[in-house]
Design an enzyme around this catalytic site. Structure first.
Site, PDB file in Angstrom:
ATOM      1  N   MET A 128      60.023  54.226  61.678  1.00 16.29           N
ATOM      2  CA  MET A 128      60.439  52.835  61.535  1.00 16.29           C
ATOM      3  C   MET A 128      59.657  52.213  60.393  1.00 16.29           C
ATOM      4  O   MET A 128      58.487  52.518  60.196  1.00 16.29           O
ATOM      5  CB  MET A 128      60.180  52.070  62.833  1.00 16.29           C
ATOM      6  CG  MET A 128      60.409  50.564  62.743  1.00 16.29           C
ATOM      7  SD  MET A 128      60.078  49.708  64.314  1.00 16.29           S
ATOM      8  CE  MET A 128      58.326  50.026  64.519  1.00 16.29           C
ATOM      9  N   ASP A 130      60.489  48.461  57.673  1.00 17.18           N
ATOM     10  CA  ASP A 130      60.607  47.011  57.543  1.00 17.18           C
ATOM     11  C   ASP A 130      61.316  46.321  58.704  1.00 17.18           C
ATOM     12  O   ASP A 130      62.358  46.792  59.179  1.00 17.18           O
ATOM     13  CB  ASP A 130      61.399  46.657  56.283  1.00 17.18           C
ATOM     14  CG  ASP A 130      60.850  47.266  55.023  1.00 17.18           C
ATOM     15  OD1 ASP A 130      59.929  48.086  55.106  1.00 17.18           O
ATOM     16  OD2 ASP A 130      61.368  46.928  53.944  1.00 17.18           O
ATOM     17  N   TRP A 154      60.105  58.965  56.503  1.00 23.68           N
ATOM     18  CA  TRP A 154      61.058  58.072  55.855  1.00 23.68           C
ATOM     19  C   TRP A 154      62.256  58.864  55.329  1.00 23.68           C
ATOM     20  O   TRP A 154      62.116  59.939  54.767  1.00 23.68           O
ATOM     21  CB  TRP A 154      60.383  57.330  54.705  1.00 23.68           C
ATOM     22  CG  TRP A 154      61.271  56.300  54.064  1.00 23.68           C
ATOM     23  CD1 TRP A 154      61.410  54.994  54.426  1.00 23.68           C
ATOM     24  CD2 TRP A 154      62.142  56.491  52.942  1.00 23.68           C
ATOM     25  NE1 TRP A 154      62.322  54.362  53.617  1.00 23.68           N
ATOM     26  CE2 TRP A 154      62.785  55.256  52.695  1.00 23.68           C
ATOM     27  CE3 TRP A 154      62.457  57.586  52.140  1.00 23.68           C
ATOM     28  CZ2 TRP A 154      63.707  55.082  51.663  1.00 23.68           C
ATOM     29  CZ3 TRP A 154      63.379  57.423  51.120  1.00 23.68           C
ATOM     30  CH2 TRP A 154      63.992  56.181  50.882  1.00 23.68           C
TER      31      TRP A 154
END
Length: 651
Positions: A128, A130, A154
């Site tokens: 996780m 922003d 990511w």
């Protein structure tokens, strides 16, 4: 018994560093086994004496699971995000700076299980980053976030979605938006929600196209009557904005919540850069489908690089309540806050100033604290933050992404990465007029359980005092400190300069500091994280105070970044030194002087976990005696789980 031994430099407490320089690899490998035996013996023998102070009967129960050691492994760093035009998202690359192999610490399952937080928001698994589009709608707080459904690194970014009645207990919903169109094929990136006066919801977000061009897209709820907002529709005319002439294809992202102009138009700003100058582009729109690019920039600051996740909102100079950007707000009783996330250094900077609607221009009150070079929301690990106006409670709420400081290997092994900060209220500091105050939302106090209180504890120079509480893994701590008047009077004035990040941490001793708390510490102080004040008496006789968090001794493994965070904090005449600290396993959020300066840390101890985690008061000053008063609450866990859909509801 009384203990006057000061905290010592890292080498006095920590085991020898097993990392080797390449040119000494063979020699140190030959000595590795012997060094390990010496380190083991030191750690077993370590028994730093300190006072024990009890407010009530304490019960330290060892809660360790049966450790299952994970094999040590060479982990090859892989760059993530840079080729798409965003900052490095691989923690392993941040360690090594290159794609070489790094030795991963052999974490066991007990250690990794302990790291998962109990009352901070995070998905059930995976990566996780922003916070996106937070809002309050039909009785529910909605939180969207950048999410990788396929792993703990990511990539493959979509929008996760959760709802809550109080921003503490959360229910996970199905993914809100996935990468299923050419204009967001490489990722459904960060965006913001705008609630119009008629209740209509507008969601603008950045898409990374099939050719990795950053464009802006429009989405809206499929069923506005659904309070859960489960289904979303992407506008058939997307993208609604593409990079304008002169702006790079990968330098155009993260649209803000819109605000209303006096002419009835809606205005947004989007982060970008021109060479190394960070800029905020401004657009006007009537319908969120067609836009007019305004001349100039809302703000431009040379040398700050790419601006991400720009935020822009008003704050009241008189009242404590938040202000709604869906109303046209300006005037003598209003200040504006501009915040940018700097892609180059991954920090969130803000400044306070005035906004000229006609000139489309924001001007800081103090150019020395311009956006990108001055004040920060948080001086620790806190990035890509986003505020929203909570019309339910008439307040402005701040969310921030708290990334990891361990290795990518550890994240993949444990199956998750990153948490969100506890939501914070944001308001102007009426006493200084030059900074914001951030404070955990009041709802987090509903998790408080039993408390321990310590009044007027004396900590002499060089002392460590054990605070005997039940456990020290999930805490809400409120503390005040006073330096004795005699020490203040006798201490010589000094030209000493002090900066948290470049200092020796809590082991660097001065006449009036450091003093504060050692959190997530083991009994022998082989691991501990100091959160503290450092005070200097200047040549003019005035005190200059820094508020710091020192991770250099927080964990024995070497595949963990151990930085020292912090900054100056204004302490006004008549104020005591005050802090609040939320401890939730591997995250420590600290707030000084009512939230004037905030520091968030990630720590990964191997010994100071479960029932072995302790809390200490310390004073490492050379001259001053400090008096401390504390109230410490044990914290319950929040309920964060999938939404319990009925059979006839969506699943």
């Amino acid at each position: 018994m009384e203990h006057h031994k000061p905290l010592l430099p890292t080498s006095s407490h920590a085991a020898p560093n097993p990392r080797t320089r390449k040119d000494l690899l063979l020699l140190l490998c030959a000595l590795l086994f012997l060094s390990s035996l010496v380190a083991f013996g030191r750690n077993r023998a370590s028994n730093v004496p300190h006072d024990h102070v009890s407010s009530s009967a304490s019960n330290h129960q060892q809660e360790h699971q049966s450790p299952t050691s994970l094999p040590s492994s060479k982990w090859h760093a892989v760059s993530r995000g840079v080729s798409s035009g965003v900052s490095e998202k691989s923690s392993s690359m941040l360690f090594s700076g290159e794609g070489g192999a790094s030795e991963a610490f052999p974490w066991d399952n007990s250690m990794l299980s302990w790291q998962r937080t109990s009352f901070h928001f995070q998905p059930e698994k995976n990566w996780m980053n922003d916070p996106n589009g937070p809002m309050y709608y039909k009785g529910w707080y909605h939180f969207f976030y950048q999410y990788n459904p396929n792993g703990a690194v990511w990539g493959d970014i979509v929008w996760g979605h959760a709802v809550s009645r109080d921003m503490i207990h959360w229910l996970h919903l199905p993914l809100a938006m996935v990468a299923d169109q050419w204009y967001d094929k490489q990722g459904v990136w960060t965006g913001s929600a705008t609630i119009l006066p008629n209740g209509e919801i507008i969601m603008l977000y950045t898409g990374s196209t099939n050719e990795s061009v950053q464009v802006q897209n429009l989405a809206y709820p499929a069923d506005p009557s659904d309070p859960l907002l489960v289904d979303w529709i992407k506008h058939p005319g997307n993208p609604v904005l593409v990079p304008p002439p002169g702006i790079g294809a990968k330098d155009f992202r993260d649209p803000t919540t819109a605000w209303l102009t006096s002419e009835g138009k809606w205005r947004i700003t989007i982060g970008s850069k021109l060479n190394k100058t960070g800029i905020a582009l401004v657009y006007d729109t009537d319908d969120f489908k067609t836009y007019e690019l305004k001349n100039g920039h809302l703000r431009a600051v040379p040398g700050t690089g790419m601006w991400e996740c720009v935020d822009f909102f008003p704050v009241s100079k008189k009242n404590e309540n938040g202000l709604d950007t869906s109303l046209s707000i300006n005037g003598a009783e209003v200040k504006y806050v501009m915040k940018v996330s700097l892609d180059d250094d991954r920090h969130d900077y803000y400044t306070i100033g005035t906004y000229d609607e006609n000139k489309v221009l924001f001007t800081p009150d103090d150019v020395k604290n311009d956006v990108g070079v001055g004040l920060r929301y948080d001086y620790g690990i806190f990035y890509a933050s986003k505020t929203f106006y909570d019309q339910n409670m008439d307040r402005r709420i701040l969310w921030g992404w708290i990334g990891e400081s361990d290795s990518e290997y550890a994240d993949v092994t444990k199956g998750w990465a990153s948490v969100q900060s506890i939501p914070r209220t944001v308001r102007l500091d009426k006493k200084t007029g030059s900074n914001l105050l951030q404070w955990p939302v009041a709802e987090v106090e509903s998790l408080r359980l039993r408390s321990d209180e310590f009044k007027s504890l004396k900590a002499k120079p060089g002392s460590v005092v054990s605070l005997d509480i039940e456990t020290a893994t999930q805490l809400d701590v409120v503390a005040e400190f006073e330096i004795d008047a005699e020490s203040l009077q006798k201490t010589a004035q000094s030209n000493e300069e002090f900066t948290c990040s470049t200092s020796g941490g809590a082991a660097q001793r001065g006449a009036l500091g450091p003093f504060g708390l050692l959190v997530l510490a083991d009994e022998g102080l082989s691991e501990y994280t100091p959160v503290y004040f450092y005070v200097i008496k200047g040549r003019n006789g005035n005190l200059k105070t820094s508020f710091c968090s020192d991770q250099s001794r927080s964990s024995q493994p070497n595949d963990v970044r151990k930085q020292i965070f912090g900054n100056i904090v204004p302490v006004l005449e008549g104020e005591k030194f005050s802090l609040r600290m939320l401890v939730d396993h591997s995250i420590v959020e600290s707030f000084a002087q009512g939230g004037r300066t905030c520091v968030t840390s990630r720590v990964y101890p191997t010994k100071a976990i479960y029932g072995a985690a302790r809390l200490f008061l310390f004073n490492n000053a050379t001259e001053a005696t400090v008096t401390a008063s504390l109230k410490i609450w044990q914290m319950n866990s929040a309920f964060i789980r999938p939404f319990p859909f009925n059979p006839d509801q969506k699943n």
